[in-house]
Design an enzyme around this catalytic site. Sequence first.
Site, PDB file in Angstrom:
ATOM      1  N   ASP A   1       0.874  -1.166   0.000  1.00 46.30           N
ATOM      2  CA  ASP A   1       0.000   0.000   0.000  1.00 46.30           C
ATOM      3  C   ASP A   1       0.915   1.221   0.000  1.00 46.30           C
ATOM      4  O   ASP A   1       2.135   1.077  -0.015  1.00 46.30           O
ATOM      5  CB  ASP A   1      -0.954  -0.001   1.202  1.00 46.30           C
TER       6      ASP A   1
ATOM      7  N   SER B   1      -6.599 -12.573   3.666  1.00 46.55           N
ATOM      8  CA  SER B   1      -5.802 -11.722   2.779  1.00 46.55           C
ATOM      9  C   SER B   1      -5.594 -10.354   3.432  1.00 46.55           C
ATOM     10  O   SER B   1      -6.164 -10.058   4.467  1.00 46.55           O
ATOM     11  CB  SER B   1      -6.530 -11.561   1.438  1.00 46.55           C
ATOM     12  N   TYR B   2      -4.784  -9.533   2.787  1.00 43.33           N
ATOM     13  CA  TYR B   2      -4.416  -8.230   3.322  1.00 43.33           C
ATOM     14  C   TYR B   2      -5.653  -7.409   3.671  1.00 43.33           C
ATOM     15  O   TYR B   2      -6.502  -7.161   2.817  1.00 43.33           O
ATOM     16  CB  TYR B   2      -3.573  -7.491   2.284  1.00 43.33           C
ATOM     17  N   PRO B   3      -5.787  -6.993   4.941  1.00 49.00           N
ATOM     18  CA  PRO B   3      -7.045  -6.385   5.364  1.00 49.00           C
ATOM     19  C   PRO B   3      -7.201  -4.905   5.055  1.00 49.00           C
ATOM     20  O   PRO B   3      -8.188  -4.300   5.461  1.00 49.00           O
ATOM     21  CB  PRO B   3      -7.017  -6.605   6.883  1.00 49.00           C
TER      22      PRO B   3
END
Lengths: 228, 674
Positions: free
Chosen positions: B121, B339-341
Site C-alpha cells: 500500500d 488476505s491483506y485487510p
Amino acid sequence: MAATMAAELTQHLNARHLYPTASWLQTFLSTTRPITPLPAIKQTALFRLLASDITTTLKQPAASVFPSDVLKGTIKSRIVTGPVVCQVLDIEDIGHSRWSQVESIEAKERGETTKGREIVRVVEQENEGTADAASPVQSKGPFKLLLQDAKGLKIYAFDLRGIDGLSTNMAMGVKLVLRNVDVRRGVVMLEPGCVQVVGGKLDALDKAWKQGRKERLMAAARTVNTLA
Amino acid sequence: MVVRTVLCVAEKPSIAKAIANHLGDQVTTHNIQSNPYVKNYEFDYTFPQWGHCSVTMTSVLGHLLSHEFESRYKSWTSCDPSALFDARIEVFVGSNGKPIADNIKRHARRADVLYIWTDCDREGEHIGTEIRSVAAQSNQTLGRAGGTVRAHFSNIERAHIIHAAQHPTDLDEAQADAVASRIELDLRVGASFTRHLTLSLRPVLHRGNLSEASRLISYGSCQFPTLGFIVERYLRVRNFISEPFWGIKLMYQKAGISVNFSWARKHLFDRMIAVILYEWCLTSQTAQVQKVKTKPTSKWKPLPLTTLELQKCGSRFLGMDSQKVLQLAEKLYQKGWISYPRTETDQFDQAMDLRGLVQKQAQGGRWASYAAALVEGGFSWPRNGHNNDKAHPPIHPVNFVNPTMLSHEEQCVHEFVVRRFLACCSKDAQGSKTDISILYGPEIFNASGLVILERNYLDVYVYDRWGNQELPPFIEGEVFEPTEAILSEGKTSPPGYLTEPDLLALMDANGIGTDATMADHIVTIIHRQYVEAKAQPRQARHGNDEEGSEELPTQAIVGNSRRGRTTAARRGAGRNSGAGRGGAVTGVREFIPTTLGVALVEGHENMGFETNLTKPFLRKEMELKMKAICNGQTTKARVVNETIEQYRGVYTRMQQHPDVLRRAARKYVFGEVN
C-alpha cells in the site's frame, strides 16, 4: 376609443373569471399609451391584475367569492360551485416536520448545496435493490394553503393529490380559480380537476414570506411542541 | 548484472518469517544486536531471473525514518508558529530504529540486489524507499536503477508468495512521494496550528487548574473534520424540537390473519387535516382493492469485503471498535489465514480460483457443510462493487484454520470474514412479494406480504435478516369493511448521536482519511479528549421523523469542568456504563463531544471563513492531491506548496480574529453566557 378599449379589456379579463372593479380599470387605462397595440395592453392588464391584491381590485359578485358560511365547522361536506377567484397567502408542507424543513434551509444557507462545498450527510445503505431516493430537492408535501377571496375571507385548503405549481417554491399571491370544490369542515379540498392556477404574485408579501420562513417554521415547531 | 546475494526486507518480523519459510528449504535464524523482535533469516533460493542465490530475509518495524524540524525550532517560544511552514525539516533514523538500520546496512554491503517486501500500500511503498535510502548508505549500487526491486503480494499463502518472489516489480516512486508529501504537510500544518491553538487558548484555560492549562490543544487535518461531524450531530440532537404528528392506522382481519395497512401519506404534521381525512375515510365505510401485484423479489447477497465495510460490520455485528477489528484482522493476515485487510476493492478478479477457496472452508468450522454444498452446486460468482484499488483483492479467507486455534476475539473476526466470503459466493435469497394497494375514502393504503422461497446466502450470512410476512389473498376490485381504523398520534424524536459505522461512512464519503487511517483518527480525537465514546443505548433512534414515544433529553446547562463532558456524556456516565433506560446496549459505539470539542468547532464556525478547519473540504482536497501524485498528475513539490499556501491563508485569518476562539472556549468550557 377608450370605451371600446375598456370593453375589450373587460371581456378579456372576464373570460378568465377576473372581474376588476371600475376604478381599477380606470386607473389602469390612464397609464396606457394610445398607440400601444391592443394585444400588448391586454397582456399588461392581465399581468398587473394578477400582481394586485384582489381584495381591493376585484368586484365581488356572489359566485366569485366563497359563501359567507363556508367556514362553519359543523358542515361535513359541501360543494362550492364558483368559479371562485382567490389568492394564495401562505403554504405549508405538512408532510415533513418543521424542524427538518429548518435543517434543509440551514444546509442551503451554509452553502452546502454549491458545487465543491457539498458535505455528504446521507450515506446510502446497501439495500435489497429498492433504492430509497435521497431527499429530493423539492418536497412533494402534501401542502396546506391559506387562500383569500376578493371579499377578504381567509380559508385553509389542502392539496389532496398534488397540483402543478403548488409547492413551497411557489410565489405568494398566486391567483387560483376554483370550480366545484368540496369544502370539508371549513377546509377546501383541492383536486387537479377543480383548480386552475392562473398565476401572478404579490411582491411585498412574497419577499417577506421567503425571508421570514425559517423563523416562522422554528416558532411553529416550538408552539406545537409545547402543545403536544 | 550477476546476482548472487539478495537482501530481502519486509515490513514486520512475522511477515519476514513466513516468507522465509515459504521460499527456503533450510532456513537459519539469527538475532540482531539491540533488538529482540527483528531477526535475520538466511537461506538459498533459485530465482528464475537470477539463478541460485543466497538470501538474507529481515524486516523493519514500520517506518524507519523520523522527520523533525531543525533543533532551533524545537522550542515553542523560539519562533512564531507560522515559521514552521517554511522551516527546514531533518530526516534521520530515530533512536529506536538504529539497530534495525545498522542491520540493514551491514547486509546491504554484500548484497547485489535489495528486494523490498513491505506491505503493498502507499505507506509500504514509502517505507520501501526509506529502506532503500538506508541501504544505499553502505552500498550505492542498491540506490541506483535496478539495484532495488519490489515484491507484489496480498496474502502470505505459499503459492502466492512464491509467485511474487519470481515476479519482482519496481518501487512505485509516485506513491512514495504522495506519502512523503503527506508526512511533510502533517508535520508543518500539524505543528504550526497545534502551537497556535494551544498558545491562543492557554490564557483562557489557565483559569483554575494549572495542570489543565499546560495541556496541548493539538490540531490534525483529519481529526478536526472528524470532530466537526461529531459536534454537528451533537448540536442537531441538542437543538432538536419534537413535533407531534398524526397517522391513520388500518387493520383488516381476513382468513385469521390481521392485515395492517399503512397510509400512503405515512403521517401528517397538521391535526386538522388529518382529522378531516380520517372522517372522510370513515364516512366511506368500505375500502376497495385497487391493485394486487405479486412478483418475485430477491435480497441481494453482500458485496465483497473492504476495510471500511469490515469496520462498519465489526461495529454493528461484533460490537468491536474499528481499531480493534483492524488489529485483529492484521493478526489473522500475518498468520496467513486471511488476505491483506487494508483494501478498497470490492470486486473479485475473474482469474481468482474462488471455488478452490470455498473448497478449503469445507474442511471444518460451523460453515463446513454449507461450503461443501456450495462447491457441489449453488456457487455463484460474487457481485461486483464499484471500487478497485488495483493493489489488493477484497478481504477473504486464504486458508482453512480450525477456529479453536484462534483467540476468542480472533474467532469472531475470522468467522465474519469466512461467512461474508461464502455469502458472496452464494446465490441471492429469493422470495415472492405481494403488494396491495387499497382506496379508502380519498386515501390510499398499502400492505405487503413476503414469502421466502430460497434462503440461499442467508443460511451462512447470519447477520442479515429477512422474515416471512403473511398476507391472505386479495383480488382487485374486492370491497371490504376494515375491522379497525384508528387516528394515531406520535412525536418526532431526535436523531441519535453519531455512531461509529455512520462516522466511518461520513469520513469515507467526504474523503477524510483512507481505509487504513480512519480508525486511527477516531482513536486520536478520543485520546485528545475532544470526544467521548460510549455504548449506544438500545432504544436509540434513527431518523428525524420516526414514530417514537420517548421523552426528549432534558436541556441541561453545560457545566463547569474544563475538559468536561457535555450533558449527554455526563448523563450517560450516570447510568450503568452508558446503558439506556432498559439497561440494554447495542454493540455499537456512539460519539459525544466534550465541552472543549464543541468549543473548538463553534469557535472555528464563528470565524466564518470558507476554509473552516472543522469542515472536510481542506482535507478532502489534500487526499485528492495525494491521489493525483500517485497518478502522476502532479508532483510532491507542487502539492506541498499549494497546500501550505492554503493553510497559511487560514493561519493569517485566524491571527486576525484571536478572540473568537477564546470566546467559544469561555462559553463552553466555563459555561459563561448561554
